[in-house]
Motif scaffolding. Structure first.
Motif, short mmCIF file in Angstrom:
data_model
loop_
_atom_site.label_atom_id
_atom_site.label_comp_id
_atom_site.label_asym_id
_atom_site.label_seq_id
_atom_site.Cartn_x
_atom_site.Cartn_y
_atom_site.Cartn_z
N GLU A 1 41.34 48.10 42.71
CA GLU A 1 40.21 49.09 43.03
C GLU A 1 39.29 49.21 41.96
N ARG B 1 37.47 46.09 41.28
CA ARG B 1 36.26 45.96 42.21
C ARG B 1 35.37 47.03 41.77
N GLN B 2 35.31 48.04 41.51
CA GLN B 2 34.37 49.16 41.28
C GLN B 2 33.80 48.61 40.04
N LEU B 3 34.41 48.08 38.92
CA LEU B 3 33.63 47.49 37.80
C LEU B 3 32.88 46.07 37.84
N GLY B 4 33.49 45.50 39.11
CA GLY B 4 32.55 44.25 39.09
C GLY B 4 33.46 43.04 38.67
N TYR B 5 34.84 43.33 38.43
CA TYR B 5 35.44 42.14 37.96
C TYR B 5 36.08 41.32 39.02
#
Length: 205
Positions: free
Chosen positions: A197, A200-204
């Motif tokens: 999660e 995903r939030q950090l765009g990885y």
């Protein structure tokens, strides 16, 4: 009789430079896994599935999935037929090893997603070469930056379905030194989910 690779794997287990526990196999679950994967015991993955519920390596730090055991899923649990991804191991910090093709049609290799950078890395090793390395001593160097004094007893004390959560987490600047962070056991599935999660939030991802 079909040749199995288990004899070679067993020899590596016996000679490993750190403790390796072979969890008991469940023949019915193993057969179901082999059928789902469409493989035989002539492959290293097939041999692990058929002959073990999983392998617990280096004081419980690395859990290689096999035919399944109490607290440890079988290797087909998160099989993704769409992209060919197969989770083959977890570590106590919530890292994942997946066996998948780097690109469609390519030979599958083992990739690692770790809590220190929340990114997938192609280790450029097939399953057999990867497992050989892990049993032969590669775990020590691979995890050098994720360990702290006394980690052995701490890793060994958590259940197979648990991992160690660190706050601040290892992917932050403040969490790089795991000897000074707050650590506690939580459900492994939850720990893996938290890492994904954040990625995903950090765009990885």
């Amino acid at each position: 009789m079909e040749k199995s690779e288990w004899a070679e794997i067993s020899a590596l287990v016996a000679a490993a430079p750190y403790p390796v526990e072979v969890l008991p196999a469940d023949p019915e679950r193993a057969t179901a896994c082999l059928t789902a994967l469409e493989i035989t015991t002539r492959s290293w993955l097939g041999a692990v599935v058929a002959n073990s519920g999983g392998l617990v390596i280096d004081h419980g730090w690395l859990r290689v999935l096999g035919g399944g055991h109490d607290g440890l899923p079988d290797v087909t649990a998160e099989m993704d037929a769409d992209d060919g991804r197969l989770i083959v191991a977890y570590d106590v910090m919530g890292g994942q090893f997946a066996w998948l093709p780097a690109e469609p049609g390519a030979r599958p290799t083992v990739h690692y997603f770790g809590p220190e950078d929340l990114a997938w890395h192609d280790l450029e090793l097939g399953y057999g070469d990867w497992l050989h390395a892990m049993l032969a001593g590669a775990v020590t160097q691979f995890y050098e930056g994720l360990r702290w004094p006394g980690w052995e007893a701490e890793a060994a004390s958590v259940a197979l379905d648990e991992g160690i959560s660190a706050l601040p987490p290892p992917w932050t600047r403040e969490g790089k030194d795991l000897s000074v962070v707050s650590r506690k056991p939580i459900r492994l599935a939850e720990l893996v989910s938290v890492h994904q999660e954040f990625a995903r939030q950090l765009g990885y991802l």
